[in-house]
Write a protein that holds these residues in place. Structure first.
Motif, short mmCIF file in Angstrom:
data_model
loop_
_atom_site.label_atom_id
_atom_site.label_comp_id
_atom_site.label_asym_id
_atom_site.label_seq_id
_atom_site.Cartn_x
_atom_site.Cartn_y
_atom_site.Cartn_z
N THR A 13 4.02 -0.57 -3.99
CA THR A 13 4.51 0.12 -2.54
C THR A 13 3.73 1.33 -2.49
O THR A 13 3.02 1.69 -1.43
CB THR A 13 5.84 0.26 -2.31
N GLU A 14 3.70 2.10 -3.83
CA GLU A 14 3.02 3.46 -3.72
C GLU A 14 1.49 3.23 -3.84
O GLU A 14 0.79 4.15 -3.19
CB GLU A 14 3.57 4.11 -5.11
N LEU A 15 1.00 2.22 -4.48
CA LEU A 15 -0.40 1.93 -4.25
C LEU A 15 -1.05 1.72 -3.15
O LEU A 15 -1.98 2.45 -2.66
CB LEU A 15 -0.87 0.83 -5.34
N GLN A 16 -0.20 0.73 -2.26
CA GLN A 16 -1.09 0.43 -1.11
C GLN A 16 -0.82 1.50 0.25
O GLN A 16 -1.23 1.63 1.08
CB GLN A 16 -0.35 -0.73 -0.59
N LYS A 17 0.13 2.55 -0.26
CA LYS A 17 0.38 3.54 0.57
C LYS A 17 -0.83 4.56 0.30
O LYS A 17 -1.22 5.16 1.35
CB LYS A 17 1.77 4.38 0.38
N ILE A 18 -1.04 4.67 -0.91
CA ILE A 18 -2.33 5.54 -1.20
C ILE A 18 -3.70 4.99 -0.56
O ILE A 18 -4.48 5.56 -0.19
CB ILE A 18 -2.57 5.40 -2.92
N LEU A 19 -3.60 3.53 -0.82
CA LEU A 19 -4.86 2.89 -0.36
C LEU A 19 -4.95 2.88 1.35
O LEU A 19 -6.00 2.67 1.94
CB LEU A 19 -5.01 1.48 -0.57
N PRO B 157 -2.33 -9.97 -6.56
CA PRO B 157 -2.00 -8.45 -6.51
C PRO B 157 -2.12 -7.63 -7.87
O PRO B 157 -2.64 -6.49 -7.71
CB PRO B 157 -0.56 -8.34 -5.97
N LEU B 158 -1.64 -8.38 -8.97
CA LEU B 158 -1.89 -7.82 -10.37
C LEU B 158 -3.35 -7.28 -10.69
O LEU B 158 -3.70 -6.47 -11.31
CB LEU B 158 -1.18 -8.82 -11.45
N PHE B 159 -4.30 -8.35 -10.46
CA PHE B 159 -5.78 -8.15 -10.63
C PHE B 159 -6.24 -7.23 -9.97
O PHE B 159 -6.92 -6.39 -10.25
CB PHE B 159 -6.39 -9.75 -10.29
N ILE B 160 -5.88 -7.26 -8.58
CA ILE B 160 -6.22 -6.25 -7.54
C ILE B 160 -5.82 -4.70 -8.11
O ILE B 160 -6.42 -3.89 -8.07
CB ILE B 160 -6.21 -6.39 -6.20
N ILE C 39 -7.95 -1.27 -9.35
CA ILE C 39 -7.78 0.12 -8.60
C ILE C 39 -7.39 1.04 -9.34
O ILE C 39 -7.86 2.25 -9.56
CB ILE C 39 -6.94 -0.21 -7.24
N VAL C 40 -6.34 0.66 -10.12
CA VAL C 40 -5.65 1.75 -11.22
C VAL C 40 -6.52 2.15 -12.04
O VAL C 40 -6.70 3.39 -12.68
CB VAL C 40 -4.31 1.40 -11.67
N ASP C 41 -7.28 1.37 -12.71
CA ASP C 41 -8.43 1.68 -13.59
C ASP C 41 -9.32 2.66 -13.11
O ASP C 41 -9.76 3.53 -13.77
CB ASP C 41 -9.32 0.42 -13.82
N SER C 42 -9.96 2.50 -11.85
CA SER C 42 -10.75 3.24 -11.11
C SER C 42 -10.04 4.66 -11.30
O SER C 42 -10.66 5.84 -11.40
CB SER C 42 -11.10 2.90 -9.87
#
Length: 394
Positions: A171-177, A213-216, A220-223
């Motif tokens: 939820t937090e990640l897709q809000k950032i994206l 979603p875990l792969f995606i 993204i978090v790696d970046s």
């Protein structure tokens, strides 16, 4: 009878604690992760309408700062060994092994370490000649390709996926994206990571992996993490939208779940890490070289730690489960009667990485003593070397 008495006396010694003052460092083997690199995936544009920060190199390459940071770690490690009376001046080639996987980032990390730790010494980095293949020693694949074994791993991974709870993180990640405005949402209708399903991907000759979603999320978090370590302006790290420790912990949880799902497997870790652990124990059994460093990846550290059954541990001041530039340090100590093992996780904190802080004995990296389930440890972190060697089932 005499053998049983010796074992009994050794147990008494380790339970009472080792006399540290009488110990001498005799052999060191380091399993290292490479240092700061560019993000592994260079096709992230479809996951957000925002502009990603630019890097000076292609995906998965050691950065100039990564080389600098590894140099700091190399100098610190050498100074620590010198302080222990383990090494002085330039060591002989036969006493040192620096061995890296065939990826450019691992070879360059090893070279940066050597250039600083053994400056002006005749120490070379070893690796396979063919750089187009992944060195089998470091390749974290499932080696047992029987259908029964592969099904067992697939079932364990599937069960772990069902137990995962990444709702807050996604939820937090897709809000950032702002994923609802991204191409992936418009073209493939992937607009909610929580609504999508992570699937197991097991292919012969490849690392255990996942899709969905875990792969995606992991890519993204790696970046985000690498741009933070690289020291990019905060407005270029997740567009300035990660401002709290809690947010970083939510992001890091995605990375941790990805790592553990793929490599921290009860059914598969021993098989995945087998060639690397065998290589390590050959060095221990030969009692040579005196100092070794094997430079690989977080997957190597994870699978080895799982396969050798380390007790659970925490790494303060880090949000990665296996920090960039971190090192698993196996230390063999001897006294007049016995041999002992001490294992530490030596790693730079997030601040040391981001701020490019020079490491030295007065300002060291973080050091955490680790324990093995199969090697009873005293209060100072020492266990009997003979007990450790019994863990070699390879």
């Amino acid at each position: 009878m005499a053998g049983k008495l010796i074992v009994f006396l050794c147990v008494i010694v380790i339970s009472q604690g080792v006399d540290i003052g009488s110990l001498k460092l005799d052999q060191v083997l380091i399993l290292s992760r490479h240092n700061v690199r560019t993000p592994l995936m260079d096709t992230l544009e479809k996951y957000t309408p925002k502009q990603w920060p630019k890097w000076n190199d292609t995906s998965g390459m050691l950065t100039e700062k990564g080389a600098l940071l590894e140099g700091y770690m190399g100098k610190y490690i050498y100074d620590w060994l010198d302080n222990e009376g383990f090494m002085e001046g330039c060591p002989e080639q036969k006493d040192v092994l620096i061995y890296a996987n065939t990826k450019a980032r691992t070879i360059d990390t090893a070279q940066a370490f050597v250039d600083s730790a053994f400056k002006n010494c005749n120490i070379t980095v070893r690796h396979l000649d063919d750089l187009t293949v992944f060195d089998p020693i470091f390749f974290p694949i499932v080696h047992n390709t029987t259908e029964v074994f592969r099904n067992k791993i697939s079932e364990e991974m599937t069960a772990l996926i069902k137990k995962m709870n990444l709702t807050e993180s996604y939820t937090e990640l897709q809000k950032i994206l702002q994923i609802q405005d991204a191409d992936i949402c418009k073209s493939l209708y992937l607009c909610d990571l929580n609504a999508a399903q992570t699937e197991v991907v097991l292919e012969v000759g490849e690392e255990p992996n996942v899709s969905g979603p875990l792969f995606i999320g992991n890519a993204i978090v790696d970046s985000f993490i690498m741009s933070y370590y690289e020291g990019m302006p905060l407005e270029d790290v997740a567009w300035g939208l990660i401002n709290t420790t809690e947010q970083w912990e939510l992001m890091a949880k995605i990375s941790k779940e990805n790592q553990n799902l793929r490599f921290n497997l009860t059914s598969g870790a021993k098989d995945i890490a087998g060639p690397l652990i065998k290589y390590m124990f050959n060095i221990f059994e030969d009692k040579s070289p005196k100092f070794s460093m094997l430079v690989g990846h977080d997957s190597n550290l994870n699978s080895v730690i799982s396969a050798l059954e380390f007790k659970p541990f925490e790494l303060p001041e880090q949000f990665e489960p296996f920090p960039i530039g971190g090192k698993l340090v196996f230390q063999k100590f001897v006294d007049s009667t016995n041999q002992y093992l001490k294992i530490e996780y030596v790693y730079p904190s997030t601040n040391q990485l981001r701020n490019a802080e020079v490491l030295c004995l007065a300002h060291p990296p973080k050091r955490v003593v680790l324990e093995l389930k199969g090697c009873k440890t005293d209060s100072n972190g020492f266990c009997l070397w003979s007990d450790f060697m019994k863990l070699n089932v390879y």
